[in-house]
Design an enzyme around this catalytic site. Structure first.
Site, PDB file in Angstrom:
ATOM      1  CD  GLU A  23      37.602  29.865  25.431  1.00  0.00           C
ATOM      2  OE1 GLU A  23      36.722  30.564  25.636  1.00  0.00           O
ATOM      3  OE2 GLU A  23      39.107  30.192  24.347  1.00  0.00           O
ATOM      4  CG  ASP A  24      33.744  30.638  23.203  1.00  0.00           C
ATOM      5  OD1 ASP A  24      35.416  30.141  23.544  1.00  0.00           O
ATOM      6  OD2 ASP A  24      33.328  31.369  23.096  1.00  0.00           O
ATOM      7  CG  ASP A  70      38.655  27.706  15.211  1.00  0.00           C
ATOM      8  OD1 ASP A  70      39.595  26.237  14.935  1.00  0.00           O
ATOM      9  OD2 ASP A  70      39.125  28.469  14.562  1.00  0.00           O
ATOM     10  CG  PHE A 128      31.780  31.551  12.573  1.00  0.00           C
ATOM     11  CD1 PHE A 128      33.400  32.547  13.347  1.00  0.00           C
ATOM     12  CD2 PHE A 128      30.908  32.701  13.707  1.00  0.00           C
ATOM     13  CE1 PHE A 128      33.600  33.171  14.067  1.00  0.00           C
ATOM     14  CE2 PHE A 128      30.852  33.336  14.460  1.00  0.00           C
ATOM     15  CZ  PHE A 128      32.550  33.833  14.474  1.00  0.00           C
ATOM     16  NE  ARG A 178      30.200  38.251  23.397  1.00  0.00           N
ATOM     17  CZ  ARG A 178      31.194  37.968  22.754  1.00  0.00           C
ATOM     18  NH1 ARG A 178      30.858  36.545  23.184  1.00  0.00           N
ATOM     19  NH2 ARG A 178      32.015  38.694  22.759  1.00  0.00           N
TER      20      ARG A 178
HETATM   21  P1  IMP Z   1      41.442  29.717  18.966  1.00  0.00           P
HETATM   22  O1  IMP Z   1      42.876  30.784  19.453  1.00  0.00           O
HETATM   23  O2  IMP Z   1      41.521  29.893  17.309  1.00  0.00           O
HETATM   24  O3  IMP Z   1      41.574  27.968  19.449  1.00  0.00           O
HETATM   25  O4  IMP Z   1      40.551  30.753  19.298  1.00  0.00           O
HETATM   26  C1  IMP Z   1      39.426  30.440  19.987  1.00  0.00           C
HETATM   27  C2  IMP Z   1      39.118  31.786  20.248  1.00  0.00           C
HETATM   28  O5  IMP Z   1      38.127  32.391  19.081  1.00  0.00           O
HETATM   29  C3  IMP Z   1      37.295  31.116  21.427  1.00  0.00           C
HETATM   30  O6  IMP Z   1      37.753  31.566  22.555  1.00  0.00           O
HETATM   31  C4  IMP Z   1      35.918  32.138  20.268  1.00  0.00           C
HETATM   32  O7  IMP Z   1      36.306  33.543  20.796  1.00  0.00           O
HETATM   33  C5  IMP Z   1      36.834  32.259  18.827  1.00  0.00           C
HETATM   34  N1  IMP Z   1      36.105  31.075  18.130  1.00  0.00           N
HETATM   35  C6  IMP Z   1      36.807  30.347  17.648  1.00  0.00           C
HETATM   36  N2  IMP Z   1      35.995  29.913  16.559  1.00  0.00           N
HETATM   37  C7  IMP Z   1      34.713  30.630  16.984  1.00  0.00           C
HETATM   38  C8  IMP Z   1      33.210  29.919  16.372  1.00  0.00           C
HETATM   39  O8  IMP Z   1      33.063  28.917  15.684  1.00  0.00           O
HETATM   40  N3  IMP Z   1      32.474  31.075  16.160  1.00  0.00           N
HETATM   41  C9  IMP Z   1      32.517  31.919  17.421  1.00  0.00           C
HETATM   42  N4  IMP Z   1      33.703  32.000  17.990  1.00  0.00           N
HETATM   43  C10 IMP Z   1      34.942  31.310  17.789  1.00  0.00           C
HETATM   44 MG    MG Z   2      36.670  32.548  23.599  1.00  0.00          MG
END
Ligand code: IMP
Ligand code: MG
Length: 168
Positions: free
Chosen positions: A93-94, A97, A145, A158
C-alpha cells in the site's frame, strides 16, 4: 497548487532496497505481492523488482466512502485474481492513514485463508482510527497530505518521481 518535496527519489530508492532485503529474507520461499490500486502501483512495481525471491503479483481496488461518520465504509471494486487459500500475501500500500482500508483488507484475506502481512511505503500514525501497524514501513510522516510516486490529489500528481506535500 505546487508540491514541495518531502522525500526525494533517491531516498525512496534506498528505502525500497532496504525493505526488499528484509522482505526477501522473511519470505525465502517467495510470496504473493498484492498492490492496492491505484496509489500503490509505482511502489509495487519498484518493490517487486528489488525482491530477491519469487513474487507473484496481484492487485485489489477498494472503494471507501468517507462521509461525516468517522468509520469509513469499505467495499471491494476489484478483487484478487490469484488464489488466497494458504498463500503468503503481502499487501502493498502507498500510505496508511486511519488504517481502515488495510484493516478491512487484512481481514478480507485472512478470512480467505491467507497469511497476510502489510507493507506500506508511508505511515501517518497521527490519524489512526484502528489499532493496526504495517509489518514493513518505509517512512513515518507527520500529518501532511502527500502526493507523488503514485499518490494523488483528485487524480493529479501521481506521476511525480518524488513525494511532496501540497501548498497553495
Ligand atoms: P486509510 O483507510 O485512512 O488508512 O486510507 C488510506 C488511503 O487513503 C490510501 O490508500 C490513500 O489512497 C488515501 N490517503 C491517505 N492519506 C493520503 C495522503 O496524504 N495523500 C494521498 N492519499 C492519501
Ligand atoms: Mg490507496
Amino acid at each position: 497548487m505546487s508540491s514541495i518535496p518531502l522525500i526525494t527519489e533517491n531516498q525512496i530508492k534506498e528505502k525500497i532496497q532496504e525493505l526488499a532485503g528484509i522482505i526477501s529474507s522473511d519470505y525465502p520461499g517467495g510470496l504473493t505481492a498484492c498492490g492496492v490500486l491505484k496509489g500503490a502501483f509505482i511502489f509495487m512495481s519498484d518493490l517487486v523488482r528489488s525482491l530477491q525471491v519469487p513474487a507473484s503479483c496481484d492487485f485489489v481496488k477498494v472503494a471507501s466512502y468517507k462521509g461525516k461518520a468517522s468509520s469509513g465504509k469499505i467495499s471491494l471494486e476489484l478483487g484478487p485474481s490469484l488464489p488466497t487459500e494458504q498463500k503468503k500475501i503481502l499487501l502493498v500500500e502507498d500510505i496508511i492513514d486511519t488504517g481502515l482500508t488495510l484493516s478491512w483488507l487484512k481481514d478480507y484475506f485472512s478470512k480467505r485463508g491467507a497469511e497476510v502481512k502489510i507493507c506500506a511505503l508511508l505511515d501517518k500514525p497521527s490519524k489512526r482510527k484502528i489499532d493496526i501497524s504495517p509489518d514493513y514501513t518505509g517512512f513515518t510522516i507527520e500529518d501532511y497530505f502527500v502526493v507523488g510516486y503514485g499518490l494523488d490529489y483528485n487524480e493529479e500528481y501521481r506521476s511525480l518521481p518524488y513525494i511532496g506535500y501540497l501548498k497553495e
